[in-house]
Design a protein around this motif. Structure first.
Motif, PDB file in Angstrom:
ATOM      1  N   THR A 236     -48.382 -56.135  36.186  1.00 63.64           N
ATOM      2  CA  THR A 236     -47.126 -55.395  36.272  1.00 63.64           C
ATOM      3  C   THR A 236     -47.134 -54.646  36.500  1.00 63.64           C
ATOM      4  O   THR A 236     -46.820 -52.966  36.772  1.00 63.64           O
ATOM      5  CB  THR A 236     -45.488 -55.814  35.626  1.00 63.64           C
ATOM      6  N   GLN A 237     -48.288 -53.732  35.650  1.00 59.31           N
ATOM      7  CA  GLN A 237     -49.027 -52.849  34.723  1.00 59.31           C
ATOM      8  C   GLN A 237     -49.582 -52.447  35.843  1.00 59.31           C
ATOM      9  O   GLN A 237     -50.191 -50.383  35.378  1.00 59.31           O
ATOM     10  CB  GLN A 237     -49.325 -53.003  33.064  1.00 59.31           C
ATOM     11  N   LEU A 238     -50.328 -52.160  36.522  1.00 59.49           N
ATOM     12  CA  LEU A 238     -51.368 -52.346  37.612  1.00 59.49           C
ATOM     13  C   LEU A 238     -51.388 -50.718  38.228  1.00 59.49           C
ATOM     14  O   LEU A 238     -50.153 -50.210  38.868  1.00 59.49           O
ATOM     15  CB  LEU A 238     -51.245 -52.702  38.998  1.00 59.49           C
ATOM     16  N   ARG A 239     -52.400 -49.958  38.222  1.00 65.88           N
ATOM     17  CA  ARG A 239     -51.560 -48.493  38.646  1.00 65.88           C
ATOM     18  C   ARG A 239     -52.777 -48.634  40.032  1.00 65.88           C
ATOM     19  O   ARG A 239     -52.144 -47.833  40.946  1.00 65.88           O
ATOM     20  CB  ARG A 239     -52.583 -47.783  37.567  1.00 65.88           C
ATOM     21  N   ARG A 240     -54.141 -48.220  39.988  1.00 66.22           N
ATOM     22  CA  ARG A 240     -54.822 -49.103  41.467  1.00 66.22           C
ATOM     23  C   ARG A 240     -54.844 -50.454  41.939  1.00 66.22           C
ATOM     24  O   ARG A 240     -55.578 -51.434  41.177  1.00 66.22           O
ATOM     25  CB  ARG A 240     -56.299 -48.653  41.102  1.00 66.22           C
ATOM     26  N   LEU A 241     -55.163 -50.089  43.012  1.00 66.70           N
ATOM     27  CA  LEU A 241     -54.928 -51.427  43.925  1.00 66.70           C
ATOM     28  C   LEU A 241     -55.590 -51.311  45.457  1.00 66.70           C
ATOM     29  O   LEU A 241     -55.367 -50.718  45.643  1.00 66.70           O
ATOM     30  CB  LEU A 241     -53.434 -52.548  44.306  1.00 66.70           C
ATOM     31  N   ALA A 242     -56.346 -52.658  45.706  1.00 69.97           N
ATOM     32  CA  ALA A 242     -56.984 -52.534  46.994  1.00 69.97           C
ATOM     33  C   ALA A 242     -57.384 -53.375  47.379  1.00 69.97           C
ATOM     34  O   ALA A 242     -57.585 -54.489  46.790  1.00 69.97           O
ATOM     35  CB  ALA A 242     -58.483 -51.995  46.509  1.00 69.97           C
ATOM     36  N   VAL A 243     -56.858 -54.106  48.558  1.00 70.08           N
ATOM     37  CA  VAL A 243     -56.596 -55.086  49.402  1.00 70.08           C
ATOM     38  C   VAL A 243     -56.932 -55.002  51.116  1.00 70.08           C
ATOM     39  O   VAL A 243     -57.021 -54.316  51.369  1.00 70.08           O
ATOM     40  CB  VAL A 243     -55.219 -56.067  49.142  1.00 70.08           C
ATOM     41  N   THR A 244     -57.516 -56.210  50.999  1.00 68.55           N
ATOM     42  CA  THR A 244     -57.447 -56.003  52.522  1.00 68.55           C
ATOM     43  C   THR A 244     -56.968 -58.239  52.871  1.00 68.55           C
ATOM     44  O   THR A 244     -56.513 -58.886  52.074  1.00 68.55           O
ATOM     45  CB  THR A 244     -59.251 -56.777  52.704  1.00 68.55           C
ATOM     46  N   GLY A 245     -57.325 -58.359  54.598  1.00 69.67           N
ATOM     47  CA  GLY A 245     -57.252 -59.826  54.896  1.00 69.67           C
ATOM     48  C   GLY A 245     -55.636 -60.082  55.292  1.00 69.67           C
ATOM     49  O   GLY A 245     -55.139 -60.936  54.798  1.00 69.67           O
ATOM     50  N   ILE A 246     -54.526 -58.823  55.512  1.00 72.44           N
ATOM     51  CA  ILE A 246     -52.982 -58.749  55.344  1.00 72.44           C
ATOM     52  C   ILE A 246     -52.923 -58.627  56.645  1.00 72.44           C
ATOM     53  O   ILE A 246     -53.817 -58.654  57.835  1.00 72.44           O
ATOM     54  CB  ILE A 246     -53.214 -57.707  55.279  1.00 72.44           C
ATOM     55  N   SER A 247     -52.443 -60.311  56.775  1.00 67.93           N
ATOM     56  CA  SER A 247     -51.917 -60.625  58.758  1.00 67.93           C
ATOM     57  C   SER A 247     -50.700 -61.270  58.847  1.00 67.93           C
ATOM     58  O   SER A 247     -49.610 -60.276  57.232  1.00 67.93           O
ATOM     59  CB  SER A 247     -53.305 -61.806  58.481  1.00 67.93           C
ATOM     60  N   LYS A 248     -49.709 -61.437  60.063  1.00 71.47           N
ATOM     61  CA  LYS A 248     -48.903 -61.950  59.891  1.00 71.47           C
ATOM     62  C   LYS A 248     -48.167 -63.159  59.109  1.00 71.47           C
ATOM     63  O   LYS A 248     -47.540 -63.410  58.525  1.00 71.47           O
ATOM     64  CB  LYS A 248     -48.874 -62.307  61.301  1.00 71.47           C
ATOM     65  N   LYS A 249     -49.023 -63.920  58.745  1.00 69.12           N
ATOM     66  CA  LYS A 249     -49.323 -64.512  57.257  1.00 69.12           C
ATOM     67  C   LYS A 249     -48.611 -64.972  56.372  1.00 69.12           C
ATOM     68  O   LYS A 249     -47.898 -65.254  55.718  1.00 69.12           O
ATOM     69  CB  LYS A 249     -50.160 -65.999  58.105  1.00 69.12           C
ATOM     70  N   ASN A 250     -49.215 -63.566  55.700  1.00 71.30           N
ATOM     71  CA  ASN A 250     -48.718 -63.166  53.714  1.00 71.30           C
ATOM     72  C   ASN A 250     -48.066 -61.944  54.009  1.00 71.30           C
ATOM     73  O   ASN A 250     -48.000 -61.296  52.916  1.00 71.30           O
ATOM     74  CB  ASN A 250     -50.271 -63.248  53.381  1.00 71.30           C
ATOM     75  N   GLY A 251     -47.871 -61.378  55.245  1.00 67.98           N
ATOM     76  CA  GLY A 251     -47.412 -59.832  55.421  1.00 67.98           C
ATOM     77  C   GLY A 251     -46.101 -59.214  54.879  1.00 67.98           C
ATOM     78  O   GLY A 251     -46.237 -58.654  53.987  1.00 67.98           O
ATOM     79  N   GLN A 252     -45.197 -60.473  55.339  1.00 70.20           N
ATOM     80  CA  GLN A 252     -43.940 -60.345  54.217  1.00 70.20           C
ATOM     81  C   GLN A 252     -43.906 -60.827  52.888  1.00 70.20           C
ATOM     82  O   GLN A 252     -43.393 -59.306  52.014  1.00 70.20           O
ATOM     83  CB  GLN A 252     -42.575 -61.553  55.113  1.00 70.20           C
TER      84      GLN A 252
END
Length: 428
Positions: A236-252
């Motif tokens: 909950t204290q994250l200031r910076r985040l980078a993600v990849t691999g978002i798709s229809k299965k996990n987008g919501q």
């Protein structure tokens, strides 16, 4: 207390140990070629170890790094000979606050990293283009690896080549020469990850949600393990985040998780496949009131007008980067209205296929100071930009180094000349 080894220093172990009292060294920075004796058993109070860009550094050189119990900062950035971290040693670094392995070929972090409860910044992954500046804020996503016959062949080669070295208790190295273990390391630590994975992001182990001190995290591949979202939700204290691999299965689920990270200021997102982010953008806005910097990469958004309305409501958004394939379409026409993007100062448009026009209405983006255009575009004609004289805070319009049509350049210069703030046209 602070020791820096320059690229032109060619001394031996005796010279090194006699130059300073190693027991007093608090920070060590190495430029140029690595020598195994640079890390000494006498450095028991070392807190900073900066090996960024060091050549010749390979995995087994770090096997005993766990003895540096006071280490707070460890950077292996750009060390292409590193493809793994020693699990047991890493778990001993209980005081570690920053781990920077960006630009290495580390594919998976050991489970023991979850023991580092003081860890505040975890930077991993690699790049396939020129977006390194953005990674300084968050990080950038890359595609998922695919198994192939070459992969299996290289795995067998590595096993046959490295097994004899692993049975040796003492490794011999000669300055200026490459022994058998060096050749093995070059093949397995550099060629195999490059050929088999084409520069993939690092696999994060389950349990990183225990690292409550984390402020920076990336690059996380959600395509490998959807359950990692539950770990991120706990940070909950994250200031910076980078993600990849978002798709229809996990987008919501991703949208729901990110919306609850109320402290988040920097976010970089790469989607994977269709329909991209179009189904989860609306879920971000309510929770991300503090977001300052956003980059969309390969998000493949189809309804670009609706997306711009959603993003334009972020009250503190200062930097917006729309990168390759962030939008999907053959006739993209961006129109920025006065009521949106009220705090934005930097806008980057890079490699957006199908971009036909960018219009700024009167009163739009009142704080915009810098506008970047880069990458390849099918059409850069006189109609690509309009409304530039209406941007009251514009200081710079920055183009990349490609060649543009004369008509486009004249139109651009003419619009900037009409802007009362006197913005300049730059190339990079």
């Amino acid at each position: 207390r602070h020791l820096v080894i320059s690229t032109n220093w060619e001394g031996d172990k005796n010279e090194f140990e006699s130059a300073v009292d190693l027991s007093r060294v608090r920070s060590l920075t190495v430029f140029g070629k690595w020598r195994p004796f640079f890390i000494s058993d006498k450095m028991r109070v070392l807190r900073v170890l900066d090996l960024e860009g060091t050549s010749g550094l390979v995995g087994h050189h770090l096997e005993h790094i766990g003895k540096l119990l006071h280490l707070r900062y460890l950077s292996l950035r750009g060390c292409i000979g590193i493809c793994h971290l020693p699990a047991d040693s890493l778990g001993n670094l209980k005081n570690l606050e920053t781990l920077d392995i960006f630009g290495t070929y580390i594919l998976k972090l050991p489970k023991t990293i979850t023991k580092l409860r003081k860890l505040g910044h975890l930077l991993a992954g690699n790049l396939c283009n020129n977006d390194e500046d953005m990674y300084k804020e968050v990080t950038k996503g890359l595609p998922k690896p695919k198994a192939c016959i070459l992969t299996l062949y290289l795995l067998g080669f590595c096993a046959a080549c490295c097994a004899p070295r692993l049975l040796q208790e003492n490794l011999t190295e000669k300055d200026g020469e490459m022994n058998r273990s060096d050749v093995c390391t070059t093949c397995c630590c550099m060629m195999f990850p490059f050929l088999a994975t084409n520069k993939v992001p690092v696999h994060m182990p389950r349990g990183i949600g225990k690292l409550k001190a984390l402020r920076t995290l990336g690059l996380v591949n959600l395509a490998w393990d959807k359950a990692i979202l539950q770990d991120i939700k706990r940070l909950t204290q994250l200031r910076r985040l980078a993600v990849t691999g978002i798709s229809k299965k996990n987008g919501q689920e991703f949208g729901s998780v990110v919306a609850n990270l109320s402290c988040l200021k920097y976010l970089l997102v790469q989607s994977r496949g269709m329909p991209g982010l179009c189904d989860c953008l609306n879920g971000w806005v309510e929770g991300l009131q503090n977001l300052v910097n956003l980059a969309l990469w390969s998000s493949r958004i189809l309804e670009y007008d609706a997306a711009m309305q959603v993003l334009g409501k972020l009250p503190n958004l200062v930097n917006l980067r729309l990168m390759a394939k962030s939008f999907q379409g053959e006739d993209l026409r961006f129109t920025f209205h006065p009521e949106a993007f009220l705090s934005l100062t930097v806008l980057v448009l890079c490699d957006i296929d199908g971009l036909k026009s960018v219009e700024f209405e009167d009163g739009a983006m009142p704080q915009l100071e810098r506008l970047f255009l880069c990458g390849s575009f099918e059409e850069t004609n006189t109609g690509l930009f309009s409304g530039l004289p209406l941007l009251p805070s514009l200081k710079e319009f920055i183009l990349d180094g490609k060649t543009y049509e004369d008509d486009f350049m004249k139109d651009l210069q003419g619009q900037l000349a009409k802007n009362e703030n006197g913005p300049v046209l730059k190339r990079w």
